[in-house]
Motif scaffolding. Structure first.
Motif, PDB file in Angstrom:
ATOM      1  N   LEU A 261       7.796   2.525  -7.592  1.00 40.80           N
ATOM      2  CA  LEU A 261       8.356   3.627  -6.805  1.00 40.80           C
ATOM      3  C   LEU A 261       8.539   3.137  -5.376  1.00 40.80           C
ATOM      4  N   THR A 262       9.545   3.654  -4.704  1.00 42.74           N
ATOM      5  CA  THR A 262       9.850   3.237  -3.335  1.00 42.74           C
ATOM      6  C   THR A 262       9.761   4.426  -2.384  1.00 42.74           C
ATOM      7  N   VAL A 263       9.603   4.128  -1.105  1.00 45.10           N
ATOM      8  CA  VAL A 263       9.564   5.172  -0.083  1.00 45.10           C
ATOM      9  C   VAL A 263      10.948   5.790   0.020  1.00 45.10           C
ATOM     10  N   ARG A 264      10.996   7.099  -0.013  1.00 44.48           N
ATOM     11  CA  ARG A 264      12.272   7.803   0.091  1.00 44.48           C
ATOM     12  C   ARG A 264      12.720   7.795   1.549  1.00 44.48           C
ATOM     13  N   ALA A 265      13.982   7.435   1.757  1.00 40.81           N
ATOM     14  CA  ALA A 265      14.525   7.370   3.119  1.00 40.81           C
ATOM     15  C   ALA A 265      14.688   8.790   3.673  1.00 40.81           C
ATOM     16  N   ALA A 266      14.538   8.917   4.964  1.00 34.35           N
ATOM     17  CA  ALA A 266      14.704  10.209   5.628  1.00 34.35           C
ATOM     18  C   ALA A 266      16.166  10.655   5.564  1.00 34.35           C
ATOM     19  N   LYS A 267      16.356  11.958   5.450  1.00 35.29           N
ATOM     20  CA  LYS A 267      17.727  12.490   5.423  1.00 35.29           C
ATOM     21  C   LYS A 267      18.305  12.467   6.820  1.00 35.29           C
ATOM     22  N   GLN A 268      19.582  12.138   6.892  1.00 40.43           N
ATOM     23  CA  GLN A 268      20.289  12.144   8.182  1.00 40.43           C
ATOM     24  C   GLN A 268      20.529  13.576   8.615  1.00 40.43           C
ATOM     25  N   LEU A 269      20.217  13.870   9.852  1.00 39.49           N
ATOM     26  CA  LEU A 269      20.511  15.189  10.404  1.00 39.49           C
ATOM     27  C   LEU A 269      21.947  15.227  10.886  1.00 39.49           C
ATOM     28  N   PRO A 270      22.585  16.396  10.813  1.00 43.01           N
ATOM     29  CA  PRO A 270      23.962  16.486  11.298  1.00 43.01           C
ATOM     30  C   PRO A 270      24.022  16.282  12.812  1.00 43.01           C
ATOM     31  N   ALA A 271      25.102  15.730  13.257  1.00 46.93           N
ATOM     32  CA  ALA A 271      25.304  15.515  14.698  1.00 46.93           C
ATOM     33  C   ALA A 271      25.431  16.870  15.400  1.00 46.93           C
ATOM     34  N   SER A 272      24.906  16.945  16.593  1.00 40.58           N
ATOM     35  CA  SER A 272      24.974  18.207  17.337  1.00 40.58           C
ATOM     36  C   SER A 272      25.886  18.060  18.554  1.00 40.58           C
TER      37      SER A 272
ATOM     38  N   GLY B  20       0.809  -1.202   0.000  1.00 41.75           N
ATOM     39  CA  GLY B  20       0.000   0.000   0.000  1.00 41.75           C
ATOM     40  C   GLY B  20       0.847   1.258   0.000  1.00 41.75           C
ATOM     41  N   VAL B  21       0.178   2.364  -0.247  1.00 42.40           N
ATOM     42  CA  VAL B  21       0.802   3.682  -0.260  1.00 42.40           C
ATOM     43  C   VAL B  21       0.472   4.321   1.073  1.00 42.40           C
ATOM     44  N   GLN B  22       1.498   4.820   1.774  1.00 42.74           N
ATOM     45  CA  GLN B  22       1.329   5.305   3.140  1.00 42.74           C
ATOM     46  C   GLN B  22       1.220   6.823   3.195  1.00 42.74           C
ATOM     47  N   LEU B  23       0.271   7.313   3.968  1.00 39.96           N
ATOM     48  CA  LEU B  23       0.030   8.729   4.153  1.00 39.96           C
ATOM     49  C   LEU B  23       1.275   9.444   4.670  1.00 39.96           C
ATOM     50  N   GLY B  24       1.622  10.578   4.049  1.00 42.14           N
ATOM     51  CA  GLY B  24       2.739  11.395   4.499  1.00 42.14           C
ATOM     52  C   GLY B  24       4.111  10.941   4.027  1.00 42.14           C
ATOM     53  N   LYS B  25       4.177   9.803   3.363  1.00 41.44           N
ATOM     54  CA  LYS B  25       5.470   9.295   2.871  1.00 41.44           C
ATOM     55  C   LYS B  25       5.760   9.880   1.490  1.00 41.44           C
ATOM     56  N   ARG B  26       7.058  10.028   1.214  1.00 41.42           N
ATOM     57  CA  ARG B  26       7.500  10.497  -0.103  1.00 41.42           C
ATOM     58  C   ARG B  26       7.969   9.287  -0.897  1.00 41.42           C
TER      59      ARG B  26
END
Length: 104
Positions: A92-103, A59-65
């Motif tokens: 088409l596949t779900v786009r993985a979330a971008k890694q945030l820089p370490a703080s 299925g296609v998930q709400l809010g996913k890119r």
């Protein structure tokens, strides 16, 4: 049914399930954008719905890119459905979330 040219902000809906998406990036791929094996249409289009897909797709998930293998096309799901989303027959596949820089 003609294939709609993809452009940013274009809203599309499936004719086989409840899936609705918005084009974020139109990409460079060729072929029809499909959901459940049937070309997607404008939300205003009153075309009759096609038969639902016979596969047990995740299925296609709400809010996913969703993106194509080249990562040039990007869609945002605004209403979940059975799917699957394909471009010219390529899933088409779900786009993985971008890694945030370490703080540190």
């Amino acid at each position: 049914m003609t294939t709609l040219p993809l452009r940013p902000g274009l809203r599309l809906r499936s004719r086989t399930c409840t899936t609705e998406v918005v084009v974020i990036r139109p990409g460079t791929g060729t072929g029809a954008l499909e959901c459940g094996g049937v070309p997607m249409t404008s939300p205003d289009d009153d075309q009759p719905a096609a038969a639902p897909p016979a596969t047990g797709a995740d299925g296609v998930q709400l809010g996913k890119r969703y993106t194509d293998p080249t990562h040039t096309l990007e869609l945002l799901c605004t209403k979940a459905g059975a799917g699957p989303l394909t471009l010219g027959g390529t899933p088409l596949t779900v786009r993985a979330a971008k890694q945030l820089p370490a703080s540190d």
